[in-house]
Design a protein around this motif. Structure first.
Motif, PDB file in Angstrom:
ATOM      1  N   ILE A 191      14.435  99.364 101.562  1.00 29.45           N
ATOM      2  CA  ILE A 191      15.067  99.147 102.864  1.00 29.45           C
ATOM      3  C   ILE A 191      16.503  99.652 102.780  1.00 29.45           C
ATOM      4  O   ILE A 191      17.289  99.181 101.949  1.00 29.45           O
ATOM      5  N   THR A 192      16.847 100.612 103.613  1.00 26.78           N
ATOM      6  CA  THR A 192      18.208 101.150 103.684  1.00 26.78           C
ATOM      7  C   THR A 192      18.900 100.490 104.874  1.00 26.78           C
ATOM      8  O   THR A 192      18.357 100.482 105.973  1.00 26.78           O
ATOM      9  N   PHE A 193      20.101  99.941 104.653  1.00 26.59           N
ATOM     10  CA  PHE A 193      20.677  99.096 105.699  1.00 26.59           C
ATOM     11  C   PHE A 193      22.201  99.212 105.779  1.00 26.59           C
ATOM     12  O   PHE A 193      22.886  99.536 104.805  1.00 26.59           O
ATOM     13  N   HIS A 194      22.702  98.939 106.980  1.00 26.92           N
ATOM     14  CA  HIS A 194      24.128  98.695 107.230  1.00 26.92           C
ATOM     15  C   HIS A 194      24.350  97.189 107.269  1.00 26.92           C
ATOM     16  O   HIS A 194      23.460  96.423 107.655  1.00 26.92           O
ATOM     17  N   GLU A 215      29.329 102.936 102.951  1.00 30.35           N
ATOM     18  CA  GLU A 215      28.915 102.988 104.367  1.00 30.35           C
ATOM     19  C   GLU A 215      27.505 102.455 104.593  1.00 30.35           C
ATOM     20  O   GLU A 215      27.176 102.022 105.693  1.00 30.35           O
ATOM     21  N   TRP A 216      26.668 102.488 103.603  1.00 30.64           N
ATOM     22  CA  TRP A 216      25.340 101.869 103.676  1.00 30.64           C
ATOM     23  C   TRP A 216      24.818 101.703 102.258  1.00 30.64           C
ATOM     24  O   TRP A 216      25.313 102.305 101.312  1.00 30.64           O
ATOM     25  N   ARG A 217      23.814 100.832 102.115  1.00 33.40           N
ATOM     26  CA  ARG A 217      23.212 100.572 100.806  1.00 33.40           C
ATOM     27  C   ARG A 217      21.700 100.482 100.968  1.00 33.40           C
ATOM     28  O   ARG A 217      21.167 100.593 102.059  1.00 33.40           O
ATOM     29  N   LYS A 218      21.019 100.262  99.858  1.00 30.45           N
ATOM     30  CA  LYS A 218      19.569 100.068  99.925  1.00 30.45           C
ATOM     31  C   LYS A 218      19.167  98.952  98.970  1.00 30.45           C
ATOM     32  O   LYS A 218      19.873  98.641  98.008  1.00 30.45           O
ATOM     33  N   VAL A 219      18.035  98.335  99.267  1.00 37.35           N
ATOM     34  CA  VAL A 219      17.484  97.308  98.400  1.00 37.35           C
ATOM     35  C   VAL A 219      15.975  97.512  98.329  1.00 37.35           C
ATOM     36  O   VAL A 219      15.340  97.867  99.336  1.00 37.35           O
ATOM     37  N   SER A 220      15.420  97.345  97.145  1.00 37.17           N
ATOM     38  CA  SER A 220      13.977  97.522  96.959  1.00 37.17           C
ATOM     39  C   SER A 220      13.306  96.176  96.710  1.00 37.17           C
ATOM     40  O   SER A 220      13.929  95.238  96.201  1.00 37.17           O
ATOM     41  N   THR A 221      12.057  96.089  97.095  1.00 38.01           N
ATOM     42  CA  THR A 221      11.272  94.876  96.867  1.00 38.01           C
ATOM     43  C   THR A 221      10.045  95.226  96.034  1.00 38.01           C
ATOM     44  O   THR A 221       9.614  96.381  96.010  1.00 38.01           O
ATOM     45  N   PRO A 222       9.456  94.245  95.363  1.00 42.17           N
ATOM     46  CA  PRO A 222       8.152  94.496  94.746  1.00 42.17           C
ATOM     47  C   PRO A 222       7.096  94.761  95.823  1.00 42.17           C
ATOM     48  O   PRO A 222       7.346  94.585  97.021  1.00 42.17           O
ATOM     49  N   ARG A 223       5.941  95.144  95.373  1.00 40.99           N
ATOM     50  CA  ARG A 223       4.817  95.340  96.288  1.00 40.99           C
ATOM     51  C   ARG A 223       4.540  94.052  97.064  1.00 40.99           C
ATOM     52  O   ARG A 223       4.576  92.953  96.490  1.00 40.99           O
ATOM     53  N   PRO A 224       4.294  94.125  98.372  1.00 38.76           N
ATOM     54  CA  PRO A 224       4.012  92.910  99.153  1.00 38.76           C
ATOM     55  C   PRO A 224       2.812  92.137  98.621  1.00 38.76           C
ATOM     56  O   PRO A 224       1.843  92.722  98.134  1.00 38.76           O
ATOM     57  N   THR A 241       3.953  88.997 102.351  1.00 38.29           N
ATOM     58  CA  THR A 241       5.343  88.597 102.137  1.00 38.29           C
ATOM     59  C   THR A 241       5.943  89.442 101.013  1.00 38.29           C
ATOM     60  O   THR A 241       5.219  89.987 100.163  1.00 38.29           O
ATOM     61  N   VAL A 242       7.280  89.536 101.012  1.00 38.92           N
ATOM     62  CA  VAL A 242       8.006  90.197  99.940  1.00 38.92           C
ATOM     63  C   VAL A 242       9.226  89.349  99.590  1.00 38.92           C
ATOM     64  O   VAL A 242       9.705  88.567 100.412  1.00 38.92           O
ATOM     65  N   VAL A 243       9.734  89.527  98.387  1.00 42.31           N
ATOM     66  CA  VAL A 243      10.990  88.905  97.992  1.00 42.31           C
ATOM     67  C   VAL A 243      12.093  89.932  98.201  1.00 42.31           C
ATOM     68  O   VAL A 243      12.094  91.007  97.594  1.00 42.31           O
ATOM     69  N   LEU A 244      13.028  89.601  99.087  1.00 45.43           N
ATOM     70  CA  LEU A 244      14.138  90.481  99.435  1.00 45.43           C
ATOM     71  C   LEU A 244      15.386  89.938  98.740  1.00 45.43           C
ATOM     72  O   LEU A 244      15.991  88.961  99.193  1.00 45.43           O
ATOM     73  N   ASP A 245      15.760  90.550  97.633  1.00 45.77           N
ATOM     74  CA  ASP A 245      16.876  90.064  96.817  1.00 45.77           C
ATOM     75  C   ASP A 245      18.087  90.962  97.038  1.00 45.77           C
ATOM     76  O   ASP A 245      18.211  92.031  96.438  1.00 45.77           O
ATOM     77  N   PHE A 246      18.998  90.534  97.908  1.00 44.14           N
ATOM     78  CA  PHE A 246      20.170  91.340  98.215  1.00 44.14           C
ATOM     79  C   PHE A 246      21.135  91.455  97.036  1.00 44.14           C
ATOM     80  O   PHE A 246      22.019  92.314  97.040  1.00 44.14           O
ATOM     81  N   ASN A 247      20.975  90.618  96.011  1.00 42.35           N
ATOM     82  CA  ASN A 247      21.772  90.787  94.800  1.00 42.35           C
ATOM     83  C   ASN A 247      21.453  92.121  94.116  1.00 42.35           C
ATOM     84  O   ASN A 247      22.250  92.612  93.319  1.00 42.35           O
TER      85      ASN A 247
END
Length: 278
Positions: A202-205, A215-224, A233-239
């Motif tokens: 997920i690429t986000f502002h 100006e923007w970052r991205k975060v990846s999750t494991p397979r749903p 469901t997915v675990v969205l870890d902004f850390n």
């Protein structure tokens, strides 16, 4: 601190160590020193020996043995003309030169926006040699969020911009990640792209952009994960939010977020704006 919290922190610290090691590879993203379009007329380019050109379909390089260029794949000297053909968005670590081993600078051939370009990757770049890790926010367990995932029947192609204003991009949305943030009463829906083995990116502002973060970052999750009722469901870890290469170099062509992937909140987790050497 509970055992679970301690384990989460340890995993994050391991992630940060591996991330910094990956960035600091000899010809990685911290070594980019130029981005140059190739022209139809054979001509010299900055920072690299030889004469370069393209007919729109194929890239060509002509050099003499004394120029010191060798092919990355084989180590064979370039003495005459060599050609290469790429599809759009492909890259090739094509030739190398310089330094005691003849491999200080690697020249990457790239096809972007249906045009050929070269990027130099110099392992002597101070951005690499003075790199001491990416600054981050402290670990925040409240920003490890279980989110719903609503896949589309088919991927949706959405035109986007990139870090290079001359290069357009395409985001292939495979679904939406749906979640709430602590202390905010409304729901967020962010477009996701699919990566290897079904992982999502997920690429986000967010509200920290241009201040403490890029100006923007991205975060990846494991397979749903899909339960017996078919809910994903997915675990969205902004850390684990990270910078794109364009945060470290002006020579990236990294994708911007799609229009809807903007959070009206400050995500004070993950990587901050890097401090770069001159």
């Amino acid at each position: 601190m509970t055992v679970t919290a301690a384990a989460q922190l340890e995993r994050w610290q391991r992630f940060r160590t591996n991330r910094n090691k990956a960035l600091a590879t000899r010809h990685g993203w911290l070594t980019l020193t130029s981005f140059q379009w190739l022209e139809p007329e054979p001509s010299a380019v900055d920072l690299v020996p030889g004469v370069w050109s393209t007919d729109g379909t194929t890239a060509a390089l002509t050099a003499a043995a004394q120029d010191g260029l060798t092919l990355v794949a084989t180590g064979e000297p370039v003495n005459g003309s060599v050609t290469a053909t790429l599809a759009d968005e492909e890259s090739l670590m094509w030739v190398q030169f310089g330094g005691a081993d003849g491999q200080q600078v690697v020249v990457e051939l790239a096809m972007r926006a249906d045009r050929y370009a070269i990027r130099t990757r110099d392992s002597g770049s101070p951005v690499l040699t003075e790199f001491d890790g990416v600054p981050t926010f402290g670990y925040n367990p409240d920003l490890v969020i279980e989110a719903g995932y609503e896949p589309y029947a088919e991927p949706v192609a959405i035109p986007i911009g990139t870090a290079n204003p001359l290069v357009d991009g395409m985001h292939y949305s495979v679904g939406e990640v749906v979640f709430r943030l602590p202390g905010i009463d409304h729901e967020y829906r962010l477009h996701a792209e699919e990566e290897k083995l079904g992982a999502l990116t997920i690429t986000f502002h967010d509200g920290t952009n241009g201040e403490s973060t890029d100006e923007w970052r991205k975060v990846s999750t494991p397979r749903p994960r899909v339960d017996a009722a078919g809910n994903a469901t997915v675990v969205l870890d902004f850390n684990r939010a990270i910078n794109y290469p364009s945060a470290f170099t002006p020579f990236g062509t990294c994708p911007m977020p799609v229009k809807n992937n903007s959070l009206d909140a400050r995500i004070e987790a993950g990587e901050k704006q890097p401090t770069l050497a001159d």
